[in-house]
Motif scaffolding. Structure first.
Motif, PDB file in Angstrom:
ATOM      1  N   GLY A 180       1.060  -1.194  -0.024  1.00  0.00           N
ATOM      2  CA  GLY A 180      -0.146  -0.120   0.017  1.00  0.00           C
ATOM      3  C   GLY A 180       0.944   1.255  -0.097  1.00  0.00           C
ATOM      4  N   VAL A 181       0.818   1.952   0.866  1.00  0.00           N
ATOM      5  CA  VAL A 181       1.470   3.400   1.118  1.00  0.00           C
ATOM      6  C   VAL A 181       2.900   3.111   1.054  1.00  0.00           C
ATOM      7  N   ASP A 182       3.365   2.244   1.721  1.00  0.00           N
ATOM      8  CA  ASP A 182       5.097   2.027   1.749  1.00  0.00           C
ATOM      9  C   ASP A 182       5.398   1.725   0.313  1.00  0.00           C
ATOM     10  N   TRP A 183       4.813   1.032  -0.422  1.00  0.00           N
ATOM     11  CA  TRP A 183       4.905   0.789  -1.814  1.00  0.00           C
ATOM     12  C   TRP A 183       4.899   1.997  -2.650  1.00  0.00           C
ATOM     13  N   LEU A 184       3.913   2.722  -2.338  1.00  0.00           N
ATOM     14  CA  LEU A 184       3.646   4.051  -3.199  1.00  0.00           C
ATOM     15  C   LEU A 184       4.540   5.148  -2.903  1.00  0.00           C
ATOM     16  N   VAL A 185       4.892   5.198  -1.850  1.00  0.00           N
ATOM     17  CA  VAL A 185       5.946   6.351  -1.405  1.00  0.00           C
ATOM     18  C   VAL A 185       7.168   5.928  -2.173  1.00  0.00           C
ATOM     19  N   THR A 186       7.405   4.795  -2.163  1.00  0.00           N
ATOM     20  CA  THR A 186       8.859   4.285  -2.734  1.00  0.00           C
ATOM     21  C   THR A 186       8.755   4.103  -3.913  1.00  0.00           C
ATOM     22  N   HIS A 187       7.716   3.494  -4.760  1.00  0.00           N
ATOM     23  CA  HIS A 187       7.746   3.277  -6.225  1.00  0.00           C
ATOM     24  C   HIS A 187       7.149   4.193  -7.126  1.00  0.00           C
ATOM     25  N   ARG A 188       6.074   4.774  -6.443  1.00  0.00           N
ATOM     26  CA  ARG A 188       5.133   6.029  -7.429  1.00  0.00           C
ATOM     27  C   ARG A 188       4.810   7.200  -6.366  1.00  0.00           C
ATOM     28  N   PRO A 189       5.914   7.893  -5.855  1.00  0.00           N
ATOM     29  CA  PRO A 189       5.431   8.974  -4.957  1.00  0.00           C
ATOM     30  C   PRO A 189       4.722  10.059  -5.900  1.00  0.00           C
ATOM     31  N   ASP A 190       4.935  10.062  -7.279  1.00  0.00           N
ATOM     32  CA  ASP A 190       4.315  11.002  -7.953  1.00  0.00           C
ATOM     33  C   ASP A 190       2.773  10.825  -8.051  1.00  0.00           C
ATOM     34  N   LEU A 191       2.445   9.654  -7.612  1.00  0.00           N
ATOM     35  CA  LEU A 191       0.783   9.547  -7.515  1.00  0.00           C
ATOM     36  C   LEU A 191       0.372   9.900  -6.152  1.00  0.00           C
ATOM     37  N   ILE A 192       0.930   9.907  -5.288  1.00  0.00           N
ATOM     38  CA  ILE A 192       0.354   9.973  -3.911  1.00  0.00           C
ATOM     39  C   ILE A 192       1.240  11.128  -2.971  1.00  0.00           C
ATOM     40  N   ASP A 193       2.056  11.638  -3.657  1.00  0.00           N
ATOM     41  CA  ASP A 193       2.702  12.921  -3.060  1.00  0.00           C
ATOM     42  C   ASP A 193       1.635  14.144  -2.789  1.00  0.00           C
ATOM     43  N   ALA A 194       1.810  14.831  -1.771  1.00  0.00           N
ATOM     44  CA  ALA A 194       1.050  15.981  -1.176  1.00  0.00           C
ATOM     45  C   ALA A 194       1.765  16.808  -0.342  1.00  0.00           C
ATOM     46  N   ASP A 195       1.438  17.805  -0.013  1.00  0.00           N
ATOM     47  CA  ASP A 195       1.841  18.967   0.994  1.00  0.00           C
ATOM     48  C   ASP A 195       1.247  18.600   2.180  1.00  0.00           C
ATOM     49  N   TYR A 196       0.009  17.875   2.442  1.00  0.00           N
ATOM     50  CA  TYR A 196      -0.706  17.591   3.382  1.00  0.00           C
ATOM     51  C   TYR A 196      -1.408  16.468   3.463  1.00  0.00           C
ATOM     52  N   VAL A 197      -1.766  15.796   4.538  1.00  0.00           N
ATOM     53  CA  VAL A 197      -2.383  14.507   4.485  1.00  0.00           C
ATOM     54  C   VAL A 197      -3.478  14.274   5.554  1.00  0.00           C
ATOM     55  N   LEU A 198      -4.431  14.002   5.286  1.00  0.00           N
ATOM     56  CA  LEU A 198      -5.329  13.485   6.301  1.00  0.00           C
ATOM     57  C   LEU A 198      -5.790  11.898   6.238  1.00  0.00           C
ATOM     58  N   THR A 199      -5.812  11.217   7.533  1.00  0.00           N
ATOM     59  CA  THR A 199      -5.905   9.849   7.430  1.00  0.00           C
ATOM     60  C   THR A 199      -6.672   9.677   8.845  1.00  0.00           C
ATOM     61  N   GLU A 200      -6.574   8.233   9.103  1.00  0.00           N
ATOM     62  CA  GLU A 200      -7.117   7.718  10.400  1.00  0.00           C
ATOM     63  C   GLU A 200      -6.370   8.125  11.527  1.00  0.00           C
ATOM     64  N   SER A 201      -6.488   8.346  12.639  1.00  0.00           N
ATOM     65  CA  SER A 201      -7.976   8.147  13.073  1.00  0.00           C
ATOM     66  C   SER A 201      -8.337   9.312  14.372  1.00  0.00           C
ATOM     67  N   GLY A 202      -9.413   9.749  14.235  1.00  0.00           N
ATOM     68  CA  GLY A 202      -9.622  10.847  15.301  1.00  0.00           C
ATOM     69  C   GLY A 202     -11.166  10.999  15.279  1.00  0.00           C
ATOM     70  N   GLY A 203     -11.542  12.032  16.128  1.00  0.00           N
ATOM     71  CA  GLY A 203     -12.815  12.403  16.189  1.00  0.00           C
ATOM     72  C   GLY A 203     -13.540  12.206  17.465  1.00  0.00           C
ATOM     73  N   ALA A 204     -13.029  11.018  18.217  1.00  0.00           N
ATOM     74  CA  ALA A 204     -13.808  10.911  19.420  1.00  0.00           C
ATOM     75  C   ALA A 204     -13.311  11.941  20.575  1.00  0.00           C
ATOM     76  N   SER A 205     -14.561  12.421  21.314  1.00  0.00           N
ATOM     77  CA  SER A 205     -14.326  13.306  22.257  1.00  0.00           C
ATOM     78  C   SER A 205     -13.461  12.660  23.431  1.00  0.00           C
ATOM     79  N   ALA A 206     -12.873  13.719  24.232  1.00  0.00           N
ATOM     80  CA  ALA A 206     -12.203  13.333  25.538  1.00  0.00           C
ATOM     81  C   ALA A 206     -12.976  14.294  26.289  1.00  0.00           C
ATOM     82  N   GLY A 207     -13.516  13.780  27.412  1.00  0.00           N
ATOM     83  CA  GLY A 207     -14.184  14.687  28.547  1.00  0.00           C
ATOM     84  C   GLY A 207     -15.370  15.403  28.043  1.00  0.00           C
ATOM     85  N   PRO A 208     -15.712  16.291  29.008  1.00  0.00           N
ATOM     86  CA  PRO A 208     -16.855  16.954  28.744  1.00  0.00           C
ATOM     87  C   PRO A 208     -17.170  18.196  28.023  1.00  0.00           C
TER      88      PRO A 208
END
Ligand code: ZN
Length: 465
Positions: A163-191
């Protein structure tokens, strides 16, 4: 739960997520598992008619990834990649109340393997990307200022070799970006609420202990150097050993946001008194410990071939997760300290070392995340968190690209529940959370890529911690 109306982005995310769950792209760690080509076929059908085509790569038969790009209007504007994995971990069906791959919706909750890790986000990324390109749902079609990339990637659940390890090694042109969003987040801590955003993650340094005893007859165990006995002692010593307690800024802020007794909070943010307080943090104790320690978990123990032969060899695999700043020499030192005099029978095998990675938060993307969260929760604060596991974010951070784990979940989620369902039985998500996340991502992308915006492509900053 309180009924909440689901908008068109949320409804479409729900439909696509159901199909991605039903495809059962189970990655058991063997190269021929995963079958992510099914996910790519579903996504290609989904993008039909949008004008977006995409490129596929397949480093191993069936281990397919899809990358779709909406070109920006300004080559100097920063690009943003939404990177979602399409594989899921195996299930133990006996532990589930429902069929893990039926994707049933019951009382506004969608059940199934991948519902939170992370097909929910992958589906939302696809929906938002398509809607932007096609001008769907009576929203205007949107040409982003910088490139917008949607990547549906294989093999995250087994180290991303296909997946990404292969892409950044062999096809960075496809996946390269200045910023990235991925998992995981969004759960609330506390009130407050404080909405978690993963800004970094611990690193890893897996090792294997190879233990040498001397073989002998099982009928005469007295004074034998039984490798199984030495392995057992090593496992016990490692489990009892305490690596140094380190209060990271992320843990300090997280503990502040949690609904804890003051005395407990003071203790778990003080390296000298951490273990006095950990009993008071409830179901988050494992997370609290892992957030503040380099952890050493014996996972696979092997010894012996035959019932009447004392084993002369044993191996113990260690899953070692390291905090920011920890070096390979530190890991050697922890093992020496923990094993003590047993070390004379033990070779420590392996030198793989992936440092912890942390992204800065003073970026235009982080500002856009904050704005999107406040639309859902006006009083919310973003809580930068250090993930204790691994995500594809690390492959980008290592190259100086800020990567955040982002989502927005409904009020029903606390981080303890969220964590328990990751790779657990009865994985599920409420439709309200799917809607909140899709709406938030749509807002983030429009704001980040605002045609009137002024953000320029950043110089790469080394984000290795
Ligand atoms: Zn995941």
């Amino acid at each position: 739960m309180t009924a909440r109306s689901i908008g068109p982005l949320g409804a479409q995310t729900t439909d696509l997520l159901r199909e991605l769950i039903q495809n059962a792209a189970v990655n058991d760690g063997t190269p021929d598992s995963g079958h992510e080509h099914r996910q790519v076929a579903t996504l290609q059908r989904f993008f039909e008619g949008s004008g977006l085509e995409g490129v596929t790569v397949e480093p191993h038969p069936g281990r397919t990834s899809l990358i779709v790009r909406i070109p920006g209007t300004d080559p100097d504007a920063p690009s943003l990649a939404l990177v979602g994995h399409t594989d899921v971990v195996p299930v133990e069906p006996a532990g589930w109340q429902r069929d893990p791959f039926a994707a049933e919706v019951v009382d506004d909750v969608l059940w199934g393997r991948g519902a939170i890790d992370m097909l929910n986000l992958t589906a939302a990324y696809a929906v938002v990307t398509r809607a932007l390109a096609a001008g769907a749902f009576e929203r205007s079609a949107f040409r982003p200022r910088g490139d917008l990339i949607f990547a549906a990637v294989a093999d995250e659940e087994h180290g991303s070799r296909f997946g990404v390890d292969w892409l950044v090694t062999h096809r960075p042109d496809l996946i390269d970006a200045d910023y990235v969003l991925t998992e995981s987040g969004g759960a609330s801590a506390g009130p407050l609420p404080s909405i978690g955003v993963m800004v970094g993650e611990k690193g890893a340094a897996p090792r294997t202990l190879r233990i040498t005893g001397s073989p002998g007859h099982g009928s005469a165990p007295w004074s034998a150097r039984n490798a199984a006995t030495i392995a057992a002692e090593a496992v016990v010593r490692l489990s009892r050993h305490r690596t140094p307690t380190v209060i990271t800024p992320q843990w300090r802020d997280y503990a502040r946001a949690l609904d804890l007794d003051d005395a407990v909070r003071d203790a778990v943010t003080d390296p000298r008194r951490f273990f006095d307080g950990i009993g008071g943090v409830g179901g988050l104790d494992g997370f609290a410990h892992a957030s503040t320690h380099t952890t050493i978990a014996p996972t696979v123990v092997r010894a012996g071939e035959k019932g009447n032969v004392i084993p002369g060899e044993a191996t113990v695999q260690l899953d070692i997760r390291i905090l920011p700043g920890v070096t390979p020499e530190d890991v050697d030192g922890y093992l020496r300290d923990a094993l003590g005099d047993l070390i004379e029978h033990i070779d420590v095998v392996g030198d793989w070392f992936g440092a912890s990675t942390v992204s800065p938060t003073d970026t235009p993307l982080f500002g856009a995340l904050e704005a999107a969260v406040r639309r859902a929760y006006p009083r919310a604060e973003l809580l930068p968190m250090l993930g204790i596991g691994g995500t594809d974010g690390r492959f980008f951070r290592r190259r100086g690209i800020p990567a955040y784990g982002f989502g927005v979940l409904s009020e029903r989620w606390d981080y303890g529940t969220f964590r328990r369902l990751f790779h657990g039985h009865d994985e599920r998500i409420d439709l309200a959370s799917l809607d909140l996340t899709a709406e938030a991502l749509d807002h983030v992308v429009r704001r980040f890529h605002d045609p009137a915006g002024a953000a320029r492509r950043p110089a790469r900053r080394d984000s290795r911690a």
